[in-house]
Design an enzyme around this catalytic site. Structure first.
Site, short mmCIF file in Angstrom:
data_model
loop_
_atom_site.label_atom_id
_atom_site.label_comp_id
_atom_site.label_asym_id
_atom_site.label_seq_id
_atom_site.Cartn_x
_atom_site.Cartn_y
_atom_site.Cartn_z
N SER A 1 0.82 -1.21 0.00
CA SER A 1 0.00 0.00 0.00
C SER A 1 0.86 1.26 0.00
O SER A 1 0.33 2.36 -0.13
CB SER A 1 -0.90 0.00 1.23
OG SER A 1 -0.09 0.03 2.38
N CYS A 2 2.17 1.12 0.17
CA CYS A 2 2.99 2.32 0.33
C CYS A 2 3.97 2.58 -0.81
O CYS A 2 3.92 3.63 -1.44
CB CYS A 2 3.75 2.25 1.64
SG CYS A 2 2.68 2.27 3.06
#
Ligand code: UDX
Length: 438
Positions: free
Chosen positions: A270-271
């Site tokens: 997600s990053c």
């Protein structure tokens, strides 16, 4: 201290429960009713080691509670904003949740004036705190700060409780002091700086990890072209450089960063992908070019196709052949499929006409909803291996290290997770040149 955490997603919940465990009185604010109910019952809405125990303990001790009402932030001395910052279609950051939460807080504070610190915990592009959040709190009572998190999925609780450093970006000295006080029980170094420095440091940190991974994959490309060369051997020699593996008290220390200097099917999660794109998009708007970071992304985008090329190298065309994908999460030890390299390998196999079956020890069939039945799902690893001609390893889920030579399927190790002596000549691995002609 009295603390409010707005947004009880991954970052907010770990931060909220973590701060409660330090003795603070924490109220989480979450708009999603189902998520709220789960949290109140001690059930985090995602898989994260140690979090269920931590949350249950803090709920039982009365130091953590969750509500839907932003008005509950009125008593807090510190309000942490941990709402989502999704990407727009062009990869630019969408700040609407940060801005609307800030608007809501500004209204609550106007009705109950008091000294407070509002700290943005979500990852936001440099300038967000100064240009988009601080102007919503113009009076002297509110100090606005950046307080980025550095939590890895799978070890987020540990990372919260034992941070390398706490970063506080705040112009007002009194605001920085309040945040230092908040984190003091951790005993970690606190870096006080400007909000924009703190914001950029978070992007720099993730861009650095992404760069190491793409660098390793670039070296893997070179290795694949040379008979008898394996990128694992090449990078191990690099790791032995004392500047990377120092000798301390007579023993060689292998820092954790070395595990990012490793070839595989690309970074996900997600990053890393989202943050790199958000930074590049923001810089593009500012008229700036960043050819190195663009290349880091381009190398990563190309990895799934390269892994599938290895399958075709072993089998010939994959069209109408049954191929397994081992690993749907973006890494082992998590059930998070966001920007997962495994799913991108699935897409590439489908694009080339293969019949795909997947297996992941932590991810359920739900993750395949978007495929409308076009992808098979195996509940057990052995069942998948019996059915497919080749299986691609895409994560470091511990179960995959036990794959042995006693199987029909060709293994394509896209994560360089299997010990080299487990790979047969017919198997393939990212970054390993042709074996025979060595
Ligand atoms: C990352 C950063 O590590 C964390 O500091 C930041 O706060 C959020 O982003 P996370 O997304 O949980 O955390 O993932 P991380 O464990 O860093 O993995 C990112 C990618 O790198 C994954 O695709 C993973 O497979 C790969 N990776 C991870 C490696 O190649 N080697 C590793 O040792 C760990």
């Amino acid at each position: 201290m009295k603390v409010a955490v707005v947004g009880c997603g991954y970052v907010g919940l770990v931060t909220g429960a973590g701060l409660a465990s330090l003795g603070h009185d924490v109220g989480g604010i979450e708009t999603d009713q189902e998520r709220r109910r789960g949290i109140a019952a001690g059930l985090p809405p995602f898989h994260e080691p140690q979090l269920p125990e931590l949350l249950a303990k803090q709920l039982a001790g009365g130091r953590f509670r969750v509500s839907a009402d932003l008005g509950d932030t009125a008593d807090a001395e510190v309000v942490l904003l941990a709402v989502q910052t999704p990407a727009n279609e062009d990869g630019a950051i969408d700040l609407q949740y940060v801005e609307s939460a800030a608007d809501g807080l500004a209204q609550v504070f106007a009705a109950r004036p008091a000294r407070r610190v509002v700290a943005v915990r979500s990852t936001v592009v440099p300038g967000t705190v100064d240009e988009r959040v601080a102007p919503r709190f113009p009076g002297p009572d509110t100090a606005v700060a950046s307080n980025p998190e550095f939590l890895r999925e799978g070890s987020a609780v540990e990372d919260f409780l034992r941070p390398d450093r706490v970063v506080v970006g705040c112009h007002e000295p009194w605001g920085a002091r309040v945040l230092e006080e908040l984190y003091r029980p951790l005993g970690a170094p606190v870096v006080v700086t400007t909000p924009a420095t703190a914001e950029l440091a978070k992007y720099a940190s993730n861009a650095f990890l992404a760069t190491l991974i793409s660098f390793s994959n670039e070296i893997a490309r070179a290795a694949e072209g040379i008979a008898g060369v394996d990128v694992e051997d090449v990078l191990r020699i690099l790791h032995d450089d004392r500047r990377l593996s120092p000798v301390v008290d007579g023993s060689i220390v292998r820092p954790g960063i070395l595990s990012y200097l490793k070839a595989g099917c690309g970074y996900g999660g997600s990053c890393l992908p989202k943050d790199l794109s958000a930074l590049l998009a923001a810089r593009r708007v500012a008229g700036a070019e960043h050819p190195l970071l663009e290349a880091v992304r381009a190398v990563n985008d190309g990895q799934p196709a390269r892994v599938v090329d290895l399958v075709e190298d072993a089998l010939g065309e994959v069209r109408s052949r049954k191929i397994g994908v081992l690993g749907l999460a973006f890494k082992g030890g998590t059930d998070d499929v966001r920007s997962s390299p495994g799913l991108r390998v699935v897409d590439e196999l489908l694009r080339r006409g293969a019949e795909v079956i997947v297996y992941d020890p932590l991810v359920g069939e739900d993750a395949l909803r978007a495929y409308d039945g076009r992808v098979g799902f195996a509940r057990e690893l052995e069942a998948l291996l019996d059915e497919v001609e080749a299986a691609v390893v895409t994560t470091n889920a511990p179960e995959f290290s036990a794959l042995d030579g006693d199987r029909r399927a060709v293994i394509v190790d896209g994560r360089r997770f299997l010990p080299p002596d487990r790979l047969r000549e017919s198997d393939r691995a990212i970054g390993r040149g042709p074996v025979n002609s060595a």
